[in-house]
Design a protein around this motif. Structure first.
Motif, PDB file in Angstrom:
ATOM      1  N   ALA A  32      -4.016 -18.987  15.689  1.00 30.46           N
ATOM      2  CA  ALA A  32      -5.435 -19.259  15.436  1.00 30.46           C
ATOM      3  C   ALA A  32      -6.032 -18.339  14.379  1.00 30.46           C
ATOM      4  O   ALA A  32      -7.110 -18.636  13.842  1.00 30.46           O
ATOM      5  N   ASP A  33      -5.376 -17.230  14.061  1.00 29.18           N
ATOM      6  CA  ASP A  33      -5.933 -16.326  13.046  1.00 29.18           C
ATOM      7  C   ASP A  33      -4.900 -15.895  12.008  1.00 29.18           C
ATOM      8  O   ASP A  33      -5.142 -14.976  11.224  1.00 29.18           O
ATOM      9  N   THR A  34      -3.744 -16.568  11.985  1.00 27.12           N
ATOM     10  CA  THR A  34      -2.678 -16.166  11.066  1.00 27.12           C
ATOM     11  C   THR A  34      -2.002 -17.396  10.465  1.00 27.12           C
ATOM     12  O   THR A  34      -1.748 -18.377  11.164  1.00 27.12           O
ATOM     13  N   VAL A  35      -1.742 -17.324   9.167  1.00 26.59           N
ATOM     14  CA  VAL A  35      -0.944 -18.356   8.500  1.00 26.59           C
ATOM     15  C   VAL A  35       0.211 -17.672   7.786  1.00 26.59           C
ATOM     16  O   VAL A  35       0.157 -16.470   7.489  1.00 26.59           O
ATOM     17  N   TRP A  51      -5.682 -18.793  -5.714  1.00 28.35           N
ATOM     18  CA  TRP A  51      -5.179 -19.900  -4.905  1.00 28.35           C
ATOM     19  C   TRP A  51      -5.814 -19.888  -3.521  1.00 28.35           C
ATOM     20  O   TRP A  51      -6.232 -20.936  -3.008  1.00 28.35           O
ATOM     21  N   LEU A  52      -5.904 -18.723  -2.923  1.00 31.11           N
ATOM     22  CA  LEU A  52      -6.505 -18.610  -1.592  1.00 31.11           C
ATOM     23  C   LEU A  52      -7.968 -19.036  -1.620  1.00 31.11           C
ATOM     24  O   LEU A  52      -8.444 -19.741  -0.724  1.00 31.11           O
ATOM     25  N   ALA A  53      -8.688 -18.627  -2.652  1.00 33.30           N
ATOM     26  CA  ALA A  53     -10.106 -18.977  -2.755  1.00 33.30           C
ATOM     27  C   ALA A  53     -10.281 -20.478  -2.991  1.00 33.30           C
ATOM     28  O   ALA A  53     -11.228 -21.084  -2.471  1.00 33.30           O
ATOM     29  N   GLY A  54      -9.381 -21.077  -3.751  1.00 31.56           N
ATOM     30  CA  GLY A  54      -9.513 -22.486  -4.076  1.00 31.56           C
ATOM     31  C   GLY A  54      -8.955 -23.432  -3.036  1.00 31.56           C
ATOM     32  O   GLY A  54      -9.133 -24.655  -3.149  1.00 31.56           O
ATOM     33  N   ASN A  55      -8.268 -22.908  -2.033  1.00 32.26           N
ATOM     34  CA  ASN A  55      -7.643 -23.761  -1.017  1.00 32.26           C
ATOM     35  C   ASN A  55      -8.094 -23.393   0.391  1.00 32.26           C
ATOM     36  O   ASN A  55      -7.334 -23.506   1.356  1.00 32.26           O
ATOM     37  N   GLU A  56      -9.352 -22.983   0.507  1.00 30.83           N
ATOM     38  CA  GLU A  56      -9.867 -22.608   1.817  1.00 30.83           C
ATOM     39  C   GLU A  56      -9.807 -23.750   2.827  1.00 30.83           C
ATOM     40  O   GLU A  56      -9.486 -23.504   4.004  1.00 30.83           O
ATOM     41  N   PRO A  57     -10.080 -25.015   2.430  1.00 28.54           N
ATOM     42  CA  PRO A  57      -9.947 -26.098   3.417  1.00 28.54           C
ATOM     43  C   PRO A  57      -8.538 -26.199   4.002  1.00 28.54           C
ATOM     44  O   PRO A  57      -8.370 -26.459   5.197  1.00 28.54           O
ATOM     45  N   LEU A  58      -7.506 -25.977   3.171  1.00 24.56           N
ATOM     46  CA  LEU A  58      -6.133 -26.013   3.676  1.00 24.56           C
ATOM     47  C   LEU A  58      -5.876 -24.870   4.649  1.00 24.56           C
ATOM     48  O   LEU A  58      -5.187 -25.036   5.663  1.00 24.56           O
ATOM     49  N   ARG A  60      -8.117 -23.373   6.544  1.00 27.10           N
ATOM     50  CA  ARG A  60      -8.818 -23.652   7.798  1.00 27.10           C
ATOM     51  C   ARG A  60      -8.091 -24.728   8.609  1.00 27.10           C
ATOM     52  O   ARG A  60      -8.035 -24.660   9.836  1.00 27.10           O
ATOM     53  N   GLN A  61      -7.538 -25.709   7.906  1.00 28.68           N
ATOM     54  CA  GLN A  61      -6.787 -26.754   8.611  1.00 28.68           C
ATOM     55  C   GLN A  61      -5.564 -26.168   9.291  1.00 28.68           C
ATOM     56  O   GLN A  61      -5.240 -26.516  10.435  1.00 28.68           O
TER      57      GLN A  61
END
Length: 227
Positions: A32-35, A51-58, A60-61
């Motif tokens: 829930a808090d780690t990818v 990349w992290l800033a531009g793919n926040e929806p991914l 969160r998913q």
């Protein structure tokens, strides 16, 4: 290595970073808090931050859908070619497929699961690979090779040297979803990225792109019920 990334709402998440990907950035859910993120070795710190800033929806998913452990007992059903099939046992030593049910030999679930995975992988080889070959012929594309994979996060992968591999679990998806994945990977032969020309080609060869992506979003995780 591990690093901390802060999302736009101030939530801090943990990223387990690995640098062994060949060319694509690979994102996997963990908790829930780690990818988990696997990036090419040449990707710099600024590029990773962008990349992290531009793919926040991914991100969160991925956080909202951590991988579920395979059940220790027989699940009530599995998907097979887009239809739910209930699982039952019978007195025989072989698997018997009687839609909409699959009958398994009486045994411990660990043994049944192994037999069922093998059975489904065999059906995938009989169904998915010929389907991929048909699409390749229609699109006049020639992958270096075709095979099945046991990947836990990808439905398919395409590389110019090693060819296309499809996840055997796609045998659980409807045919139009399998078609979409086949065409998606084939389109990566002339278009290695996900740019406008790639998506134009995908949509040209399959009118079901949106529905297929929707089905995978709704039910894709259920195809991993056997691990």
């Amino acid at each position: 290595m591990q690093l901390t990334h802060t999302l736009s709402d101030g939530l801090s998440i943990c990223i387990e970073l690995k640098r062994s990907a060949r060319k694509n950035i690979i994102l996997r859910p963990h908790s829930a808090d780690t990818v988990r993120l696997n990036v090419p070795p040449y990707l710099g710190g600024r590029q990773l931050k962008d990349w992290l800033a531009g793919n926040e929806p991914l991100l969160r998913q991925a956080l909202s859908r951590p991988p579920q452990p395979a059940p220790e007992t027989m699940p009530g059903h599995i998907w097979y070619r887009g239809e739910r099939h209930t699982l039952h046992t019978h007195k025989h030593a072989h698997i018997c497929h009687q839609p909409p049910q699959i009958l398994l030999p009486e045994a411990l679930w660990s043994r049944q699961k192994s037999q069922l995975c093998r059975y489904l992988a065999e059906r995938a080889a009989e169904t998915l690979l010929p389907r991929l070959a048909q699409h390749a012929q229609a699109m006049r594309l020639n992958p270096a090779a075709t095979a099945l994979s046991h990947a836990k996060t990808f439905w398919g992968v395409c590389r110019s040297r090693t060819g296309i591999r499809l996840n055997w679990r796609l045998i659980g998806a409807p045919d139009f979803v399998a078609d979409y994945v086949c065409i998606h990977e084939l389109c990566h032969l002339p278009h290695p990225n996900h740019g406008p020309h790639f998506w134009e080609m995908v949509h040209r060869y399959t009118p079901h792109t949106r529905d297929a992506k929707k089905w995978l979003k709704q039910h894709g995780s259920e195809l991993f019920v056997l691990g």
